[in-house]
Scaffold this motif. Sequence first.
Motif, PDB file in Angstrom:
ATOM      1  N   LYS A   1       0.817  -1.222   0.000  1.00 25.75           N
ATOM      2  CA  LYS A   1       0.000   0.000   0.000  1.00 25.75           C
ATOM      3  C   LYS A   1       0.848   1.268   0.000  1.00 25.75           C
ATOM      4  O   LYS A   1       0.361   2.350  -0.348  1.00 25.75           O
ATOM      5  CB  LYS A   1      -0.929   0.002   1.211  1.00 25.75           C
ATOM      6  N   LYS A   2       2.130   1.139   0.388  1.00 27.81           N
ATOM      7  CA  LYS A   2       3.020   2.299   0.467  1.00 27.81           C
ATOM      8  C   LYS A   2       3.839   2.508  -0.812  1.00 27.81           C
ATOM      9  O   LYS A   2       4.596   3.473  -0.920  1.00 27.81           O
ATOM     10  CB  LYS A   2       3.982   2.124   1.647  1.00 27.81           C
ATOM     11  N   VAL A   3       3.703   1.587  -1.763  1.00 22.91           N
ATOM     12  CA  VAL A   3       4.500   1.666  -2.991  1.00 22.91           C
ATOM     13  C   VAL A   3       4.052   2.845  -3.853  1.00 22.91           C
ATOM     14  O   VAL A   3       2.869   2.990  -4.146  1.00 22.91           O
ATOM     15  CB  VAL A   3       4.401   0.347  -3.792  1.00 22.91           C
ATOM     16  N   THR A   4       5.010   3.687  -4.233  1.00 19.22           N
ATOM     17  CA  THR A   4       4.726   4.820  -5.126  1.00 19.22           C
ATOM     18  C   THR A   4       5.420   4.690  -6.469  1.00 19.22           C
ATOM     19  O   THR A   4       5.009   5.300  -7.447  1.00 19.22           O
ATOM     20  CB  THR A   4       5.166   6.147  -4.474  1.00 19.22           C
ATOM     21  N   LYS A   5       6.489   3.882  -6.507  1.00 15.41           N
ATOM     22  CA  LYS A   5       7.227   3.647  -7.747  1.00 15.41           C
ATOM     23  C   LYS A   5       7.436   2.145  -7.914  1.00 15.41           C
ATOM     24  O   LYS A   5       8.511   1.614  -7.615  1.00 15.41           O
ATOM     25  CB  LYS A   5       8.571   4.372  -7.730  1.00 15.41           C
TER      26      LYS A   5
ATOM     27  N   GLY B   1       9.789   5.152  -3.275  1.00 12.18           N
ATOM     28  CA  GLY B   1      10.077   6.481  -3.813  1.00 12.18           C
ATOM     29  C   GLY B   1      11.143   7.253  -3.055  1.00 12.18           C
ATOM     30  O   GLY B   1      11.251   8.476  -3.194  1.00 12.18           O
ATOM     31  N   ILE B   2      11.957   6.556  -2.273  1.00 14.74           N
ATOM     32  CA  ILE B   2      13.027   7.207  -1.515  1.00 14.74           C
ATOM     33  C   ILE B   2      14.206   7.482  -2.448  1.00 14.74           C
ATOM     34  O   ILE B   2      14.513   6.684  -3.337  1.00 14.74           O
ATOM     35  CB  ILE B   2      13.449   6.327  -0.329  1.00 14.74           C
ATOM     36  N   SER B   3      14.884   8.595  -2.262  1.00 11.63           N
ATOM     37  CA  SER B   3      15.931   9.037  -3.183  1.00 11.63           C
ATOM     38  C   SER B   3      17.161   8.125  -3.150  1.00 11.63           C
ATOM     39  O   SER B   3      17.417   7.430  -2.156  1.00 11.63           O
ATOM     40  CB  SER B   3      16.377  10.459  -2.845  1.00 11.63           C
TER      41      SER B   3
END
Length: 292
Positions: free
Chosen positions: A139-143, A274-276
């Motif tokens: 559920k936390k996946v953005t990429k 989505g962490i850099s």
Amino acid sequence: MSKLKYALYTGCTARESTPELLMSTLAIAKALDIELVLLDEASCCGASHLQDFDDQLSLVLNARNIVYAEKLGLTMVTICNTCQLNTAMTKERLDHDPKLKETINGKLKEVGLEYKGTSEIKHFLYALVDDLGIDAIAKKVTKPLTDMQIGAFYGCHNIRPSELHAKSNGGESAYAPTSIDRLIAALGGKNVEYEHKNKCCGFHVELQNPTTANRLSSVAMLDAIDNGAEVLVTPCPLCHLRMDTQQAHISEEAGRDVKIPILHLPQMVGIALGISREELGLQHHVSDVTFV
């Protein structure tokens, strides 16, 4: 569900040789709302070498590390397969041998400590998969790692001996492990199935016999590559060091190029969250990870 909170035993490798592992672990814990309390007083676990030289000293050191988690009233999580093995073995022996426990506590008493056996020991992989849960991470996946062919390399110390680890890894099979594969799928990646995903990387024989170490690494890495893997991911910094920094020597032993990006487990999770690159420490790798 209440917020997950653990005592983080980093071991020494994630503090020095692979700082990107600690960076990425802390980064994804923050993103997943997991609280990690660093055990700054803890020392090296002995890396499966001290044990051969001085078994009692190994037990004292590992019991001392566990005591710091006990004082916090928290489960200890590890981020190294070998640290997990050595710490779990110490706990198992002390919890089932009152006389040995008394002997070790006699030494700990000299520094004002006492091992009680009240804290569990768990690899961070299983804190993610079993405690937080695959669905919560998804559920936390953005990429999502769409179309990324990923080979999970479990190594050996986190799943063997199975009777020791079964209490903390949900009964993961040492012959057919699935936890990382399920995590890859939850992050949107494509699992690559290959035979040597649960074999030894060769790290612990490197000083004595580098040829054998390179052979063990090459067999596993080529198996993954030949089955379509574009990336390998491992929950162990020692496996990572061997496969990331030694690719030139591994290629020489294999007689062909063995080149593939090697990710730490929390780095793979962090990419999908989505962490850099900088926060995940990808700039510290030796192998090329510019695909991210």
